[in-house]
Design an enzyme around this catalytic site. Structure first.
Site, PDB file in Angstrom:
ATOM      1  N   ASP A  47       1.022 -48.721   4.508  1.00 39.82           N
ATOM      2  CA  ASP A  47       2.176 -48.054   3.909  1.00 39.82           C
ATOM      3  C   ASP A  47       2.357 -46.685   4.571  1.00 39.82           C
ATOM      4  O   ASP A  47       1.430 -46.148   5.171  1.00 39.82           O
ATOM      5  CB  ASP A  47       2.020 -47.901   2.387  1.00 39.82           C
ATOM      6  CG  ASP A  47       0.782 -47.110   1.974  1.00 39.82           C
ATOM      7  OD1 ASP A  47      -0.266 -47.247   2.634  1.00 39.82           O
ATOM      8  OD2 ASP A  47       0.864 -46.338   1.001  1.00 39.82           O
ATOM      9  N   GLU A  85      -1.869 -46.477   0.008  1.00 39.57           N
ATOM     10  CA  GLU A  85      -2.760 -45.327   0.088  1.00 39.57           C
ATOM     11  C   GLU A  85      -1.979 -44.066  -0.204  1.00 39.57           C
ATOM     12  O   GLU A  85      -2.505 -43.105  -0.751  1.00 39.57           O
ATOM     13  CB  GLU A  85      -3.389 -45.231   1.483  1.00 39.57           C
ATOM     14  CG  GLU A  85      -4.589 -44.280   1.568  1.00 39.57           C
ATOM     15  CD  GLU A  85      -4.200 -42.838   1.861  1.00 39.57           C
ATOM     16  OE1 GLU A  85      -5.021 -41.934   1.649  1.00 39.57           O
ATOM     17  OE2 GLU A  85      -3.057 -42.595   2.297  1.00 39.57           O
TER      18      GLU A  85
END
Ligand SMILES: [Zn+2]
Length: 376
Positions: A76, A134
């Site tokens: 991400d 994250e």
């Protein structure tokens, strides 16, 4: 030995998949397609619902048994923001730099590791632990991956997180621990009223000001061998009213504490609660601990990563605990963890870019790391 992978090409293909946190789908397809021909067994699962999900997680492993060396990372990225010189999700090579959101944090780092794995023969188990959350709350990210691994009895002996830790040049900084972080929101209650009739109101602002003074006066610690001193910062002060003739009914104080391994999140919350009760009776404190401080004790992983960097760059890295947190805060529960990756000057910024030379050098460093952790 399998076909070579060009880490810059793989990084570009990952960047071309917009994967603003929380991420799933296409970007994981690209990683899986790169890993399978290298002999990795790939497992993927999606968890959660909006707004914290859905989040995709991937665990890939090659070989079997001990020792087990793992690489951890995330696919991400943070939102690109406005004002890029080129489209953030169209990888653009110019001036020796690969531009795009995630070029530094941390798609190129993942690509460099996959390319390193492609040209390495090893014993034991080599694995990748890759999450799609994250940068967000991590509710369905690395902790969920760890549950998945625990249910299958999978436990690495060492983990290298490929976060971009380098600062002035590739290999100057390796993170061996991270500070903890806790956010708090304090509400100081009052009674709303007209400024011309203060006897009918109770202004919370002076109490909030006294409380801020008291919070600022707290001395948490002087730091430890490996960490700088813990630090409390007031990040916002607000009242419930913006009108010029209203005494507000409440005042809100928001703060963050970055803390070292001498502190625990829950104790800091308790300390702020007691301080609030003394300076502003009736105040309430809400808290969210983002992560506890952790430190990987000196051991083989220090030497493996440092030696690989020295061999490639000619200089030893500095072992540091500065900066923000990482998913190491979770993974440290499994085994020793260090973070090492690309120079981080442009991470989370407009025009994020990684030097092609650095990506290739990082591949060579990661290859040395795998060879020394799982050498035949
Ligand atoms: Zn990152």
């Amino acid at each position: 030995m399998t076909a070579a992978i060009d880490p810059v090409d793989l990084a570009a293909r990952l960047i071309a998949c917009p994967s603003v946190t929380p991420a799933q789908g296409e970007v994981f397809d690209v990683l899986e397609a790169a890993l399978r021909p290298l002999g990795f067994e790939v497992h993927r699962f999606v968890l959660g619902e909006a707004p914290d999900g859905p989040v995709e997680n991937l665990f890939a492993s090659r070989g079997g048994g001990a020792p087990h060396f793992a690489f951890a990372g995330h696919l991400d990225v943070v939102p690109p923001g406005e004002g890029w010189a080129s489209d953030p999700f169209t990888p653009d090579l110019r001036g020796g730099l690969l531009h795009g959101r995630g070029a530094v944090d941390m798609k190129s780092d993942i690509a460099a590791f996959v390319a390193a794995a492609a040209e390495t023969v090893h014993r034991g188990t080599l694995s990748l632990i890759v999450t799609g959350d994250e940068e967000g709350p991590a509710t369905y990210g690395t902790p969920a991956l760890m549950d998945w691994m625990a249910a299958r009895g999978i436990r690495p002996d060492m983990i290298l997180i490929g976060e971009p830790t380098s600062e002035d040049r590739l290999g100057d900084i390796v993170k061996i621990g991270r500070r903890g972080s806790v956010n708090m929101w304090i509400t100081v209650p009052g009674v709303q009223g007209h400024v011309a009739y203060p006897h009918r109101a109770d202004n919370p602002v002076p109490r909030a000001a006294r409380l801020i003074d008291a919070l600022e006066a707290i001395h948490l610690d002087d730091g430890s061998d490996a960490f700088q001193p813990s630090n409390l910062e007031i990040t916002a002060v607000e009242t419930s009213s913006k009108a010029t003739n209203v005494i507000p009914g409440a005042a809100l104080i928001q703060l963050n504490i970055r803390f070292n391994n001498l502190q625990r999140g829950a104790d800091l919350v308790e300390l702020v609660r007691r301080t609030a009760e003394d300076a502003a009776p009736g105040a309430t404190v809400e808290a969210k601990i983002s992560g506890e401080a952790f430190l990987t004790p000196p051991g083989p992983i220090y030497e493996i990563v440092s030696a690989a960097i020295l061999a490639e760059t000619g200089a030893k890295p500095r072992l540091s605990t500065h900066g923000g947190t990482s998913d190491g805060r979770f993974l440290i529960a499994l085994c020793p963890v260090v973070d090492f990756g690309l120079p981080n000057a442009t991470m989370h910024k407009l025009d994020e870019a990684a030097a092609v030379e650095d990506i290739r050098a990082l591949q060579r460093i990661y290859k040395r790391v795998i060879e020394s952790a799982l050498g035949i």
